[in-house]
Design an enzyme around this catalytic site. Structure first.
Site, PDB file in Angstrom:
ATOM      1  N   HIS A 156      -2.360   5.736   6.229  1.00  0.00           N
ATOM      2  CA  HIS A 156      -0.973   6.194   6.314  1.00  0.00           C
ATOM      3  C   HIS A 156      -0.923   7.641   5.827  1.00  0.00           C
ATOM      4  O   HIS A 156      -1.799   8.096   5.087  1.00  0.00           O
ATOM      5  CB  HIS A 156      -0.063   5.395   5.382  1.00  0.00           C
ATOM      6  N   CYS A 177       0.828  -1.211   0.000  1.00  0.00           N
ATOM      7  CA  CYS A 177       0.000   0.000   0.000  1.00  0.00           C
ATOM      8  C   CYS A 177       0.864   1.264   0.000  1.00  0.00           C
ATOM      9  O   CYS A 177       0.640   2.177  -0.797  1.00  0.00           O
ATOM     10  CB  CYS A 177      -0.968  -0.006   1.178  1.00  0.00           C
TER      11      CYS A 177
END
Lengths: 344, 344
Positions: free
Chosen positions: B222, B141
């Site tokens: 994130h 990711c």
């Protein structure tokens, strides 16, 4: 029959959900939503095609942000049959004179004092008391969770003698970035009982209830740990049967499904494709249901963002006197996809 | 043309999302999903009508939980043209011999070492290199977020000379209740560079990139803080124009909309009714885009649960050689509702 024209004053966590719910009701139409600041929620309201009404003095702020407004708050109130007041805690009362001036009915939220309205409301407990009332107050998320559970036990299992409940509150809603605690458990308040017990008594009169509350650093759900003393001895199976068969209550079987936390309840809701992952049902951990003579223990999660949404919809029908309790609950449950029985 | 038969080995955070995405593709069909433990995700798979395949030795556990199974993992692989391996980090490599035995193509995830596959993959960067390959690895990711951003800048703004990136990782996925940190910021690792720089180099060869990473106590997304040195001087407007016009990148204007955090990005996604509130696009904070001579700075959020889902779908088409890069990206974007431009 003409559809009830509903206006939403305050388009935050509760207001935006009630607005979406109104759009799904066959007997209601949404006049529009009122908002004081032009943040992302105002943008999503416009994107959804909701008419946006703002305080006169804030008009230029909205226009500067490129948001099309449909009028001021008075215009919205004037067009409506009833106002859902979802303004911040305590602000609702300050709007009441405006609703009165326009001779409009209003539904307030649990953040207001009980005396803002003629009746405090929880659909499964006292729908009929709200029929035809001009001012109704939907009790808070925690109180709604407690009342749905207590009225179910009281009506279907045994009369209640005494309630002792511990509330572990979520610290903030997921969208809130400036609220805490983020690393503490906070008695809320440190004095006992917490206000929740008193709030329950605005709907079920005269029971012996003491509540204690703390805040924990999480955003997802509240969790209640309940000890109920009943008039009669009670069997676990009878409690389970009653809860399984009650609308707006879902059961979570942890040992069978591995759902052992509020986080995993939310994950299942996401996987099921629920809008905003909302869980307006009381989510009872089946494995926590324990009986001993005339005592009943259980734990359940309360999704603070959505649990009062169905109650607001029912409160509208009660205030307008357009449906019986059972009819209103049925329509609300079907349109909002509310479940009973096992979540999964 | 026959539809590609896709099997999913591992039905967790990524696997369940890829399964749902496969169901939306006009040129693919889902053979089924394989799972090792009968938890709530297995229940939702059955509820969605997905065939469930399990390791032979676990059959009785699933039957005991009342879950209908359609066969063992070998049966599933045998029926498929291609396997999406979404087993836990490092486990995928141990399944490769099985895929080879059945002579099936496979897509691995970024938790595997790069040498598990013939090519590491990021659709906007190197789709064509994956054409006809038997084993493709979709990068992680974080690396997917970095690569989408870098390839866009490199192809549309100016060649890149140097990348310095700080990654603030989420501590756990929302459903995880036993992982942390919950009250610490953890260098991850304390040594520099973090593995992300090396992972970027598996797709864009030979650039000067150093990454540093820490873990922060949050579950939502994130966040990357990036400093890129370009071959040429660059104007902020040119960067903005390039990013606005790139698929799978959305812009967040904080000053106009008040969206100033990952929490508020998620809130908007919930309000827009996105399934599971997924945000497979790189979410760039427009106000953070800053240029100084030949340097570019920016911050963006990476939704760890969903950002690799479109890449997995494109990787299938590349492996089967059934679509060009542009065709595949177009179909994937349309079926999954991926945006470009402003989120709101």
């Amino acid at each position: 029959m003409a559809r009830v024209k509903v206006a939403i004053n305050g388009y935050g966590t509760i207001g935006k959900r009630v607005a979406d719910a109104i759009k799904l009701q066959p007997d209601m139409e949404l006049v529009g939503v009122a908002k004081t600041s032009p943040n992302y929620e105002a943008f999503t309201a416009i994107k959804k095609g909701y008419k946006l009404f703002v305080p006169k003095e804030n008009t230029s702020k909205f226009e500067k942000a490129g948001l099309q407004i449909s009028g001021n708050i008075e215009d919205m109130i004037n067009e409506a049959d009833i106002i859902i007041d979802t303004t911040p805690n305590g602000v609702g009362a300050s709007y009441k004179p405006l609703y009165q001036k326009f001779e409009k009915k209003a539904i307030f939220q649990g953040g207001e004092k009980a005396d803002v309205a003629e009746v405090s409301f929880s659909a499964l407990c006292n729908y009929d008391e709200a029929l035809n009332k001009n001012y109704i107050r939907v009790v808070s998320c925690n109180t709604t969770g407690i009342l749905r559970t207590l009225c179910t036990i009281n009506n279907k299992v045994s009369k209640i003698e005494k309630v002792r409940v511990t509330i572990v509150r979520r610290a903030s809603d997921p969208k809130e970035v400036k609220k805490g605690p983020i690393n503490s458990i906070v008695p809320d308040p440190a004095s006992v009982p917490s206000h929740h017990a008193k709030d329950v008594l605005t709907v079920i009169k005269g029971i012996d209830i003491v509540s204690m509350a703390v805040v924990a650093p999480t955003t997802l759900m509240h969790l209640h740990l309940m000890n109920i003393t009943l008039k009669n001895n009670v069997k676990r199976e009878d409690v389970l049967t009653a809860l399984k068969d009650t609308e707006r209550i879902v059961l979570i079987n942890s040992s069978r499904t591995g759902i052992g936390s509020t986080a995993e309840i939310v994950e299942v809701s996401r996987d099921l494709g629920r809008y905003r992952y909302d869980i307006p049902e009381v989510a009872i951990f089946e494995d926590s249901i324990y009986t001993q003579n005339n005592e009943l223990f259980l734990m359940y999660g309360v999704h603070q963002e959505s649990i009062v949404v169905p109650e607001n919809i029912d409160a509208i029908r009660a205030a307008m006197n357009i449906s019986s309790k059972d009819e209103s609950i049925k329509i609300t449950n079907e349109t909002l996809g509310l479940m009973k029985g096992y979540l999964i």
